[in-house]
Structure formats: C-alpha cells, structure tokens
Design an enzyme around this catalytic site. Structure first.
Site, PDB file in Angstrom:
ATOM      1  N   ARG A   1       0.873  -1.129  -0.033  1.00 40.65           N
ATOM      2  CA  ARG A   1       0.115   0.084   0.030  1.00 40.65           C
ATOM      3  C   ARG A   1       0.828   1.143   0.127  1.00 40.65           C
ATOM      4  NH1 ARG A   1       2.159   1.982   3.643  1.00 40.65           N
ATOM      5  NH2 ARG A   1       0.819   3.554   3.572  1.00 40.65           N
ATOM      6  N   GLY A   2       0.257   2.322  -0.194  1.00 43.23           N
ATOM      7  CA  GLY A   2       0.875   3.429  -0.209  1.00 43.23           C
ATOM      8  C   GLY A   2       1.146   3.944  -2.011  1.00 43.23           C
ATOM      9  N   ALA A   3       0.770   5.147  -2.378  1.00 37.69           N
ATOM     10  CA  ALA A   3       0.621   5.323  -3.683  1.00 37.69           C
ATOM     11  C   ALA A   3       1.834   4.997  -4.449  1.00 37.69           C
ATOM     12  CB  ALA A   3       0.476   6.967  -3.813  1.00 37.69           C
TER      13      ALA A   3
ATOM     14  N   ASP B   1      -2.394  10.928  -2.243  1.00 34.50           N
ATOM     15  CA  ASP B   1      -2.553   9.859  -3.118  1.00 34.50           C
ATOM     16  C   ASP B   1      -3.250  10.129  -4.927  1.00 34.50           C
ATOM     17  OD1 ASP B   1      -3.366   8.405  -0.510  1.00 34.50           O
ATOM     18  OD2 ASP B   1      -2.820   6.787  -1.793  1.00 34.50           O
TER      19      ASP B   1
ATOM     20  N   ARG C   1      -7.570  -0.585  -6.852  1.00 35.38           N
ATOM     21  CA  ARG C   1      -7.776   0.521  -5.966  1.00 35.38           C
ATOM     22  C   ARG C   1      -7.740   1.638  -6.923  1.00 35.38           C
ATOM     23  NH1 ARG C   1      -4.298   1.191  -0.735  1.00 35.38           N
ATOM     24  NH2 ARG C   1      -6.238   2.079   0.124  1.00 35.38           N
TER      25      ARG C   1
ATOM     26  N   ASN D   1      -5.962  12.125   0.131  1.00 29.52           N
ATOM     27  CA  ASN D   1      -5.025  11.435   1.006  1.00 29.52           C
ATOM     28  C   ASN D   1      -5.850  10.521   2.072  1.00 29.52           C
ATOM     29  OD1 ASN D   1      -2.303  10.732   1.998  1.00 29.52           O
ATOM     30  ND2 ASN D   1      -2.427  11.912   3.489  1.00 29.52           N
ATOM     31  N   LYS D   2      -4.986   9.855   2.873  1.00 27.10           N
ATOM     32  CA  LYS D   2      -5.817   8.957   3.838  1.00 27.10           C
ATOM     33  C   LYS D   2      -6.842   9.692   4.703  1.00 27.10           C
ATOM     34  CE  LYS D   2      -5.201   5.392   4.232  1.00 27.10           C
ATOM     35  NZ  LYS D   2      -6.250   4.671   3.638  1.00 27.10           N
TER      36      LYS D   2
HETATM   37  O1  MRU Z   1      -4.480   3.020   2.064  1.00 25.73           O
HETATM   38  P1  MRU Z   1      -3.060   3.345   1.967  1.00 25.73           P
HETATM   39  O2  MRU Z   1      -2.316   2.736   3.238  1.00 25.73           O
HETATM   40  O3  MRU Z   1      -2.507   2.972   0.628  1.00 25.73           O
HETATM   41  O4  MRU Z   1      -3.142   4.945   2.103  1.00 25.73           O
HETATM   42  C1  MRU Z   1      -1.829   5.460   1.916  1.00 25.73           C
HETATM   43  C2  MRU Z   1      -1.974   6.976   1.952  1.00 25.73           C
HETATM   44  O5  MRU Z   1      -2.902   7.628   2.030  1.00 25.73           O
HETATM   45  C3  MRU Z   1      -0.563   7.684   1.947  1.00 25.73           C
HETATM   46  O6  MRU Z   1      -0.440   8.812   2.757  1.00 25.73           O
HETATM   47  C4  MRU Z   1      -0.336   8.011   0.290  1.00 25.73           C
HETATM   48  O7  MRU Z   1      -0.372   6.865  -0.400  1.00 25.73           O
HETATM   49  C5  MRU Z   1       1.182   8.399   0.049  1.00 25.73           C
HETATM   50  S1  MRU Z   1       2.363   7.190   0.414  1.00 25.73           S
HETATM   51  C6  MRU Z   1       4.092   8.051  -0.100  1.00 25.73           C
END
Ligand code: MRU
EC number: 5.3.1.23
Length: 350
Positions: free
Chosen positions: A49-51, A238, A92, A248-249
């Site tokens: 996970r993470g963009a 994201d 996603r 973002n999250k």
């Molecule tokens: O649901 P996730 O864990 O993939 O969400 C991640 C985030 O919201 C991060 O802040 C974003 O992807 C940036 S990661 C460098």
C-alpha cells in the site's frame, strides 16, 4: 547516520517478492506473487500500500503477466496488455500512481514491433519506475527537510515512508534526511484508523530508523497541536488534482482544518506521479470505500454490534486553500497551484 531501508517490492525476474505489510510490525514476512491475480489481491488487501508502492507493484504485475502469459501475436498481445492493465488498475481507485505506472508501460509496449521486445521493455520499464522513485523520494525528503526549523516537531498521518515507496518515502523522507544530516526532529504519528498505518507502520519504520517518534490516536491531534509546539503537519498524497486539491488517507482533511485553526503550516509531499492534471478538482476524485470489517473489527475481534451500518471511505480530499505547500521532487509549489503544478510538467522543469 544513514537509516537501513526495508524494500516493500523486490523483482525476482519470474515473481515479485513482496513485504506483507498486513503482518507488520509483528512479523517481517515476504510473500511471492507469481500471477497477475496475486498482484491484484495484494494491492486490494493492502499487503502492499502507499501510492508509489502500488504503482511499482502493478508495473511489475503487468510485466510478469506479459512474460508468462502474453500472446505470441503482437496485436493480440497489445490488446491483452490494455485489458490486464485495466484489471490491475481496478484493484484500488484513488491513488493515481497506479494508472500512471500502468499507462507508462502501455506506452512502451505500443512503440515495439515484436512480442519479445515488448516483454523485455516492459520488465525494464517497471525496474526503471522503481529505481527512479528512489531518487524522486530522496529529493522530496530534501525539500521537505528544508522547510523545517531547527529542532522541529512535526505531526504526520498514515504511512508515507520507505515501505510506501521504493525508498525514503515522501513525507517521512524529510525525517530520514534530518537523521542523515544529524538534525534533531521529533515526530507525532497518528495511529490512522481504521487500518492503523500510523500505529503499525509509521511508528515501526521511524523507530527502526532511530527517529524520535510518539504515537497518538487520531482524536488526540487537536490537543497535541494546541499543547506540543508543533512546527508543521507533513502528509503524503494519493492524488493531487490540477488545482491542488489533494486526496490522502481519511483524516487528512480534518488535520488540515486543525492546522489552520492553530496557525500551523500544513504541507503535502508527493512525487509528480501523484499529480493528476487531467482531473480538474478534488470533487472529481473517486474515493475508495472499503469493507465494513475494517471498522467493526479490531485485530480480528468484533468491536461493534452485528448489523450496524458502516461508512468506510479510505481517503478524503483536502481543498488546496488549506495547503501551505506541495513538496515535489522538482521543488515546492504554493499559492497558485493551478499554475505552479502545471509548470512542473513543462520540459524546462523535467
Ligand atoms: O490506504 P493506503 O495505506 O494505501 O493509504 C496511503 C496514503 O494515504 C499515503 O499517505 C499515500 O499513499 C502516500 S504514500 C507515500
């Protein structure tokens, strides 16, 4: 002191070795992904996970499929690749890095005149995306660090570290650079309900790297901003639209409002691959809604009544007016985001 970085995605030539982020911090488990379906499931189930990291995993997923299951007919292969890319992209919906990476591979495939070449170029391009992300994140970390005062105390949300990218991370990159340069930085990490990326991942990553990190629950943020002399809030992204609105999250928007209420700068750190100039404003971003279990259960145990209605958006959108600056590998944009973000993509900048 240089931190040791753990790699979330490792290309093995005929499989992807993936750090299973669902098992952290209790267990550092790597799993092998051998099919495109394994890759789809791992992205969807947040094992990766993470963009930036999901973009990298998807790129390898497409290259892997081409290597193992692609047609011998060039035109058929190209059509299949477009279908498989759409399939991976459906894992996603919010982070644009996923489609950015897949589109980059499709463009490469389109230029080639033999199936063999398509297969080798796709693999090379996926490797390149991962390699480039290292340098990109290092630069973001340097720009992020440049915004911090001496002995800074910063609040961050979710996990934007090495395991969300190929190395360094985006927002967390600033703390790794601080550490490298011997600078003093303290971090408050929000636990990040419902999936706890802050508690499970950021707290673990920063602790491993020897960064001073304090974990709080999400609902403590206002109190911490009021009482702990926080110099800045630094988060990742994201998808950033043409006008600077940022997905973002879930919880990020609330933090941006709190930052404004307390007169604290609110920065977003993200690579150009997270900027989506084709989407005009945050209103157009598709926000992923995830399974109710993430809210009704904690560590596998039910904590809410059976049959309760649940709303579980994984992301929210912070309007650009609340953002003090967007930190990218090409520099920091603030004020007129519409112009500033577009300029990042002009040839002189790239
Ligand atoms: O649901 P996730 O864990 O993939 O969400 C991640 C985030 O919201 C991060 O802040 C974003 O992807 C940036 S990661 C460098």
């Amino acid at each position: 002191m240089t931190a040791e970085f753990i790699k979330p995605v490792i290309w093995e030539g005929d499989a992807i070795r993936l750090l299973n982020q669902q098992k952290l911090p209790g267990e550092v488990e790597y799993i092998f992904l051998k099919t495109i379906e394994d890759v789809w499931d791992s992205i969807s189930e947040l094992k990766v996970r993470g963009a930036p990291a999901i973009g990298i995993a998807a790129a390898y997923g497409l290259a892997l499929w081409a290597k193992k299951g692609g047609s011998d007919d060039l035109q058929v292969l190209k059509t299949e690749l477009a279908e498989k890319a759409a399939y991976l992209n459906s894992s996603r919906p919010t982070a644009v890095n996923l489609s950015w990476a897949l589109q980059r591979l499709l463009k490469i495939a389109d230029q080639e005149v033999s199936t063999e070449k398509v297969i080798t170029r796709l693999e090379a391009e996926a490797i390149l995306i991962q390699q480039e992300d290292e340098e990109t994140c290092r630069r973001i970390g340097e720009y992020g660090f440049s915004l911090l005062p001496e002995h800074a105390t910063v609040l961050t949300h979710c996990n934007t570290g090495a395991i969300a990218t190929s190395k360094y991370g985006t927002a967390l990159g600033a703390f790794y650079i601080a550490k490298e340069q011997g600078a003093d930085v303290s971090v408050f990490a929000t636990e990040t309900r419902p999936v706890l990326q802050g508690a499970r991942l950021t707290a673990w990553e920063l602790q491993q790297a020897g960064v001073d990190v304090t974990l709080i629950t999400d609902n403590m943020a206002a109190h911490v901003l009021r009482t702990k002399k926080i110099d800045a809030i630094l988060v990742g992204a994201d998808r950033i639209t043409a006008n600077g609105d940022t997905a973002n999250k879930i919880g990020t928007y609330g933090l941006a409002i709190l930052a404004k209420a307390h007169g604290i700068p609110f920065y977003v750190a993200a690579p150009l691959s997270t900027i989506d100039l084709n989407t005009a404003t945050g209103d157009e971003i598709v926000i992923e809604e995830r399974h109710a279990d993430e809210i009704t259960h904690l560590a596998g145990k039910r904590i809410a009544p059976e049959g309760i209605n649940v709303f579980n958006p994984a992301f929210d959108v912070t309007p650009h007016e609340l953002i003090s600056g967007i930190i990218t590998e090409k520099g920091i944009v603030s004020g007129d985001y519409q112009t500033g973000l577009a300029e990042l993509f002009e040839p002189a900048h790239i």
